[in-house]
Scaffold this active site. Structure first.
Site, PDB file in Angstrom:
ATOM      1  N   LYS A 257     -13.117  -2.316  -4.087  1.00  0.00           N
ATOM      2  CA  LYS A 257     -11.777  -1.717  -4.041  1.00  0.00           C
ATOM      3  C   LYS A 257     -11.561  -0.778  -5.216  1.00  0.00           C
ATOM      4  CE  LYS A 257      -8.323  -3.392  -6.040  1.00  0.00           C
ATOM      5  NZ  LYS A 257      -7.240  -4.232  -6.595  1.00  0.00           N
ATOM      6  N   CYS A 325       7.884  -5.439   3.194  1.00  0.00           N
ATOM      7  CA  CYS A 325       7.046  -6.501   3.766  1.00  0.00           C
ATOM      8  C   CYS A 325       6.454  -7.333   2.631  1.00  0.00           C
ATOM      9  CB  CYS A 325       5.941  -5.901   4.640  1.00  0.00           C
ATOM     10  SG  CYS A 325       5.100  -7.109   5.686  1.00  0.00           S
ATOM     11  N   CYS A 332      12.549  -8.151   7.301  1.00  0.00           N
ATOM     12  CA  CYS A 332      12.366  -7.554   8.621  1.00  0.00           C
ATOM     13  C   CYS A 332      13.633  -6.850   9.101  1.00  0.00           C
ATOM     14  CB  CYS A 332      11.954  -8.627   9.618  1.00  0.00           C
ATOM     15  SG  CYS A 332      10.362  -9.406   9.238  1.00  0.00           S
ATOM     16  N   CYS A 335      13.287  -3.252   8.188  1.00  0.00           N
ATOM     17  CA  CYS A 335      12.080  -2.584   8.669  1.00  0.00           C
ATOM     18  C   CYS A 335      12.323  -2.004  10.058  1.00  0.00           C
ATOM     19  CB  CYS A 335      10.918  -3.575   8.696  1.00  0.00           C
ATOM     20  SG  CYS A 335       9.359  -2.859   9.274  1.00  0.00           S
ATOM     21  N   CYS A 342       6.074  -4.382  15.545  1.00  0.00           N
ATOM     22  CA  CYS A 342       5.411  -5.358  14.684  1.00  0.00           C
ATOM     23  C   CYS A 342       5.444  -6.713  15.376  1.00  0.00           C
ATOM     24  CB  CYS A 342       6.101  -5.431  13.317  1.00  0.00           C
ATOM     25  SG  CYS A 342       5.385  -6.672  12.213  1.00  0.00           S
TER      26      CYS A 342
END
Length: 422
Positions: A257, A325, A332, A335, A342
């Site tokens: 990463k 999130c 939620c 969102c 989702c």
């Protein structure tokens, strides 16, 4: 000495402790007896019939087996018995072989054959989800927008020094929040002699370096990694950071990463997706991948995501995971993906606590009652004993004990109620 059969036994026979069978040579004449003895010598047998009878059998042959004339009996081969020392290593080798054959299960994705190539089909509605993600990231500012690893370097420094700053900030960012990482980088830039550079890292004592980065996670290990990486950069790369994925991952404390993020930020080259905990978690929530490790998520995403979005997706998902999130308590309701895009979206209704009134029904009442709405009648509680300190002056003389008890009862009213039988 004679046996029950009346056959005499010699000293050799007495030592064996066994009785010999009756001899049949007495029935032959002298000439016939000599012929029999000569035949026995030809067959390799002893003259004594007793010794021939009790001769031990050769190994591998049965004691009762008779040798056929002109044919040799092949010895029976016994299979070696395996002991515990032979079985345990065999079991260990089989177990290790099974572990080597275990491969991480790849996510279940649809593969479509396009001529000779095999391309992985992307999830449904992924482009719509991606565009909505971009819109939400523009509306809310996340810590990664201002304190990301590529933004913590000194803008007035040379390109070479800025690349070094990017590498150090990435090495400090593991298991550390962006806000904490920014504070640690500022300490290094201000309190190290000569600022944050390769020479100052090589010259600083490990104890002092550990004190400056103490607020980050695993600071002891990171201190060791940074000191070793500085020596490698000086000896093998001319004081600059490596420009290849293999060179970056060869540094202590730098994983896949960090290597991909460092190539993108420092060298402006995107060779892979930098997958951290936010990218790994959200992609599995959406169903884009089905993996158990960040490295598996990277390979699964790169199989279908267009290459021009490899660099941007880390920035979008990290900020989305920091603001909306969240790992715990996902928002939620804020969102725009919770309207069906989702699959992990949830809307928690507000919990309203309703208190039920309990009815007290006396024992002599004829009123019907339910078990759920019934409260037992209150019982008289036993009073707690109180401690009373009574001061008696020495000057006063008490002549009778009854008078003393009366005085105490006057001081403490209702004392008789608190007397208990023991």
């Amino acid at each position: 000495m004679q046996t029950r059969a009346g056959v005499p036994m010699g000293n050799d026979d007495l030592s064996s402790g066994l009785s010999s069978p009756p001899s049949d040579l007495d029935n032959y004449s002298d000439e016939e007896r000599e012929v029999k003895e000569e035949e026995g010598e030809k067959d390799g047998k002893n003259n004594s019939i007793v010794s021939r009878f009790f001769r031990s059998s050769s190994p591998g042959k049965s004691s009762g087996a008779q040798k056929a004339p002109g044919k040799a009996i092949a010895p029976v081969k016994k299979e070696p018995t395996l002991g515990l020392g032979d079985i345990v290593p065999t079991l260990i080798r089989e177990k290790v072989k099974k572990r080597e054959n275990i491969v991480e299960k790849k996510p279940r994705v649809k593969k479509v054959k396009d001529g000779e190539r095999v391309k992985v089909e992307a999830p449904e509605n992924w482009e719509e989800v991606y565009e909505k993600l971009r819109e939400m990231r523009k509306m809310v500012e996340a810590p990664v927008d201002t304190m990301g690893c590529e933004r913590l370097g000194d803008k007035a420094a040379t390109p070479k020094l800025r690349r070094f700053h990017t590498l150090i900030s990435l090495m400090l960012s593991s298991q550390t929040k962006d806000t904490v990482n920014a504070v640690a980088m500022k300490k290094l830039q201000e309190q190290l002699p000569g600022g944050l550079c390769l020479e100052s890292i090589l010259g600083v004592e490990p104890k002092r370096l550990d004190e400056l980065i103490r607020i980050v996670g695993f600071h002891n290990r990171k201190t060791e990694y940074i000191k070793k990486a500085a020596v490698i950069l000086r000896d093998k790369h001319g004081g600059d950071i490596p420009d290849t994925f293999e060179g970056l991952t060869a540094l202590p404390g730098v994983g896949p990463k960090m290597a991909h993020l460092c190539l993108s930020a420092a060298w402006d080259r995107t060779e892979g997706i930098g997958v951290d905990v936010h990218v790994h978690r959200i992609c599995n929530l959406w169903g884009w991948v089905k993996t158990t490790t960040p490295e598996g998520t990277r390979e699964a995403l790169q199989a279908w995501l267009p290459r021009d979005r490899w660099r941007e997706i880390n920035f979008l998902l990290v900020g989305f995971g920091q603001t909306i999130c969240l790992p715990r308590g996902r928002r939620c309701g804020e969102c725009t993906l919770s309207n069906g895009l989702c699959r992990a979206a949830y809307m928690e209704p507000k919990k309203v606590k309703v208190k039920k009134e309990k009815r007290v029904i006396s024992e002599g009442s004829d009123e019907d009652f339910d078990d759920d709405n019934y409260a037992a009648p209150e019982r008289s509680m036993r009073p707690k004993r109180r401690r009373v300190k009574v001061e008696v002056k020495e000057e006063e003389e008490v002549g009778d004990e009854d008078m003393l008890v009366a005085d105490i009862e006057d001081v403490v009213p209702n004392l008789a109620k608190f007397r208990y039988k023991r």
